[in-house]
Design an enzyme around this catalytic site. Structure first.
Site, short mmCIF file in Angstrom:
data_model
loop_
_atom_site.label_atom_id
_atom_site.label_comp_id
_atom_site.label_asym_id
_atom_site.label_seq_id
_atom_site.Cartn_x
_atom_site.Cartn_y
_atom_site.Cartn_z
N GLU A 291 -4.53 2.57 -10.32
CA GLU A 291 -3.43 3.30 -9.67
C GLU A 291 -2.31 2.30 -9.49
OE1 GLU A 291 -3.36 6.40 -9.45
OE2 GLU A 291 -5.46 6.78 -9.90
N CYS A 325 3.29 2.90 -2.43
CA CYS A 325 3.52 3.32 -3.82
C CYS A 325 4.16 4.69 -3.85
CB CYS A 325 2.19 3.33 -4.56
SG CYS A 325 0.93 4.18 -3.62
P1 NAD Z 1 0.24 -6.75 -7.43
O1 NAD Z 1 0.18 -6.11 -8.75
O2 NAD Z 1 1.14 -7.91 -7.23
O3 NAD Z 1 -1.23 -7.24 -6.98
C1 NAD Z 1 -2.33 -6.37 -7.06
C2 NAD Z 1 -3.59 -7.21 -7.23
O4 NAD Z 1 -3.52 -7.85 -8.51
C3 NAD Z 1 -3.74 -8.31 -6.19
O5 NAD Z 1 -5.07 -8.46 -5.82
C4 NAD Z 1 -3.25 -9.53 -6.95
O6 NAD Z 1 -3.78 -10.74 -6.47
C5 NAD Z 1 -3.77 -9.23 -8.34
N1 NAD Z 1 -3.09 -10.00 -9.38
C6 NAD Z 1 -1.82 -10.46 -9.36
N2 NAD Z 1 -1.58 -11.15 -10.49
C7 NAD Z 1 -2.69 -11.11 -11.23
C8 NAD Z 1 -3.06 -11.63 -12.50
N3 NAD Z 1 -2.20 -12.33 -13.24
N4 NAD Z 1 -4.29 -11.40 -12.96
C9 NAD Z 1 -5.16 -10.69 -12.21
N5 NAD Z 1 -4.88 -10.16 -11.00
C10 NAD Z 1 -3.66 -10.37 -10.53
O7 NAD Z 1 0.58 -5.59 -6.36
P2 NAD Z 1 0.84 -5.69 -4.81
O8 NAD Z 1 2.15 -6.35 -4.58
O9 NAD Z 1 -0.35 -6.19 -4.10
O10 NAD Z 1 0.96 -4.13 -4.46
C11 NAD Z 1 2.13 -3.40 -4.73
C12 NAD Z 1 2.02 -2.61 -6.00
O11 NAD Z 1 0.87 -1.78 -5.94
C13 NAD Z 1 3.19 -1.67 -6.19
O12 NAD Z 1 3.57 -1.66 -7.53
C14 NAD Z 1 2.63 -0.32 -5.76
O13 NAD Z 1 3.31 0.79 -6.31
C15 NAD Z 1 1.22 -0.43 -6.24
N6 NAD Z 1 0.34 0.47 -5.49
C16 NAD Z 1 -0.05 1.61 -6.10
C17 NAD Z 1 -0.86 2.51 -5.43
C18 NAD Z 1 -1.28 3.80 -6.08
O14 NAD Z 1 -2.18 4.45 -5.56
N7 NAD Z 1 -0.68 4.18 -7.19
C19 NAD Z 1 -1.29 2.22 -4.14
C20 NAD Z 1 -0.89 1.02 -3.56
C21 NAD Z 1 -0.08 0.14 -4.24
#
Ligand code: NAD
Length: 539
Positions: A291, A325
């Site tokens: 998501e 999100c």
């Molecule tokens: P992010 O993508 O920065 O991080 C998400 C996860 O990915 C974290 O655990 C992070 O450590 C990990 N990550 C980061 N870089 C990585 C890499 N290179 N390799 C592997 N893992 C890595 O997102 P965020 O800032 O934590 O959250 C915000 C984002 O999440 C927004 O885009 C939001 O829209 C989305 N979001 C979506 C939903 C949904 O249900 N659609 C819900 C909540 C948040």
């Protein structure tokens, strides 16, 4: 007969936190206590809690000079041993009766709702800068709801069985996946962090959990709750540290069977690519559930109610600093009402108070970290310097104490303006005005403006227009709200998820999601098997 066979979940009541209420006093005390102490967070690998030498500070976004604890940084050896440990525990857990698994997570829900409520709320307020209401609906209510509703859905799934044939007894056995599940979770919802591992574990899987660096405080409380609820050690192993390194090890393992991800679109695509590159390594075709981002809209029809629209824009756009999100970030207004509506919204937004989450007058607090602060302020500066828009209110930001960004409203004359298309993930809302007569063609514009399709709201008092929009915007949002803001999904009521660049639409908090964590085996038993090959028609 097991009582669980008839289990029906109910939503956790949202507490009020009125002045002088018991719950308010409790949370103030817990916040104070946690804020002024140091929480040390280990890696959770089987029965071991490992405090590594290399650690990072935990800094509240609204007061980033105050260290409230540290979390451990895993090295490659830790990640490998976390996976080995999961695989060692896999058979025992998958053979644990479904009733026992359900009872553990139901107990966890009760612990969240009572004994651990103030702890998980305080950790979410401090670590993720949520005000009390935002923390309550996430870390207490949504989390307890996920845990309870998942049990109800598990029962429904297990009850779904094929019919028997003449002389044949058929049974679907809902096995967990054969390897391990890797859960990678975002900062913005304590409940999502917990659910992305608990849902897969409930279905009998073992799970490697890599939470966001900016959600570790509440992730630790979640692990404490799981432990006290009786979840055997080594069913969910938690590792923190370099996300790229942890992910490379997890996604190059033969036994990797599923990714349960929530976060940004860019990172999800990056992980999907890695899985593709490693496809010959795996025994299974891994389940990939993600998501991701959103560019969520509110479209007001010319018949839209002014107060309803204003409230949807303000709550939808600025609650939790726009870091949902599902936050409303592009708004389409008909000219016949836009002037009055905009002035109403701007007047109200100017009354919004911002500061520490422990001051209950504050509707908004800080954004999550320095990078987010920079990203959001860059968008604001871009808007300020553009000829295609006007900043109607807000536009200020200050990171001297915490990462504070004012609620900002931009009015643009270009429906393809950068801030109408890209996810900002902060308190910035962009409005575009259209001629009333063009409302139908504006829906086409809305549909093709952004790559995302997560949530959206249509505000109207005309039934025909609602039906038209529902049809026209069929793929523009996975969660479509009529006459409300596009955020605030409640587990059991509004299963959540989007399509296009917003995710695989597996609907967290629903049976559809749980189905991704099972690999059903059909067992068919024949009572009187045939004993010769010719069929009757051959006589
Ligand atoms: P992010 O993508 O920065 O991080 C998400 C996860 O990915 C974290 O655990 C992070 O450590 C990990 N990550 C980061 N870089 C990585 C890499 N290179 N390799 C592997 N893992 C890595 O997102 P965020 O800032 O934590 O959250 C915000 C984002 O999440 C927004 O885009 C939001 O829209 C989305 N979001 C979506 C939903 C949904 O249900 N659609 C819900 C909540 C948040």
């Amino acid at each position: 007969m097991s009582k669980l066979k008839d289990y029906k979940a109910v939503n956790e009541p949202v507490l009020s936190y009125f002045k002088n209420s018991v719950e308010r006093k409790n949370i103030e005390k817990e916040y104070e206590n946690m804020f002024n102490s140091k929480t040390e967070i280990p890696l959770y690998i089987g029965s071991e809690k490992i405090f590594t030498e290399k650690r990072k500070d935990i800094l509240p976004p609204h007061d980033h000079k105050n260290v409230v604890g540290t979390y451990s940084l895993a090295d490659e050896g830790h990640v490998k041993s976390a996976i080995d440990n999961l695989l060692k525990n896999k058979t025992t857990w998958s053979e644990t009766s479904w009733e026992e698994r359900c009872n553990i997570f139901l107990k966890a829900a009760d612990l969240i709702s009572k004994k651990y409520r103030t702890k998980i709320l305080a950790s979410t307020m401090i670590g993720q800068s949520k005000n009390i209401f935002q923390a309550e609906i996430d870390a207490a209510c949504e989390l307890a709801d996920f845990l309870r509703f998942n049990v109800e859905y598990l029962v429904e799934i297990y009850n779904e069985q094929p019919i028997d044939g003449p002389g044949k007894k058929n049974n679907l056995e809902y096995r967990p996946l054969e390897g391990f599940v890797y859960s990678v979770t975002p900062f913005n919802f304590t409940a999502i962090g917990a659910n992305l591992c608990a849902s897969a574990a409930l279905m009998g899987n073992v799970v490697l959990w890599k939470p966001s660096d900016n959600q570790v405080l509440s992730a630790k409380i979640t692990m404490d709750v799981f432990e006290e609820a009786g979840l055997p050690k080594g069913v969910i192993n938690l590792v923190t540290g370099d996300p790229e390194m942890i992910t490379n090890i997890a996604l190059s393992h033969k036994e990797f069977s599923g990714l349960h991800f929530t976060g940004s679109t860019t990172i999800f695509r990056h992980l999907w690519k890695k899985i593709g590159e490693n496809i010959n390594t795996y025994r299974d075709y891994p389940r990939i559930v993600g998501e991701t981002g959103g560019k969520d809209f509110i479209f007001c029809h010319p018949t839209a109610d002014l107060e309803v629209s204003a409230t949807a824009i303000i709550r939808g756009g600025f609650e939790y600093q726009g870091q949902k999100c599902s936050a409303a970030s592009r708004i389409y207004l008909p000219r016949s009402i836009s002037k009055e509506l905009i002035s109403n919204v701007v007047d109200q937004v100017k009354t919004i108070k911002m500061g520490s989450p422990i001051d209950f007058n504050n509707f908004m607090t800080a954004v999550i970290h320095e990078k987010a602060f920079e990203r959001i302020s860059n968008y604001i500066e871009y808007a300020k310097s553009s000829n295609d828009c006007e900043v109607l209110c807000g536009g200020g930001y200050n990171d001297s104490v915490g990462y504070f960004v004012e609620p900002t409203i931009i009015l643009t004359s270009d429906h393809q303006f950068k801030t109408m298309r890209e996810e900002i993930f902060g308190p910035v809302v962009t409005i575009f005005e259209y001629d009333d007569k063009d409302w139908k063609s504006m829906l086409d514009v809305l549909d093709s403006t952004s790559e995302y399709a997560l949530t959206g709201a249509f505000i109207s008092n005309d039934e025909n227009s609602i039906n038209y929009a529902l049809n026209k915007l069929k793929y523009s949002a996975g969660n479509f709200y009529i006459n409300d803001k596009p955020s605030g999904a409640v587990v059991g009521q509004q299963p959540f998820g989007g399509c296009r660049a917003s995710g695989t639409d597996d609907k967290a908090g629903s049976k559809l999601n749980l189905l991704r964590w099972v690999s059903p085996r059909l067992v068919s038993r024949t009572e009187n098997p045939p004993t010769s090959y010719p069929y009757e028609y051959m006589d």
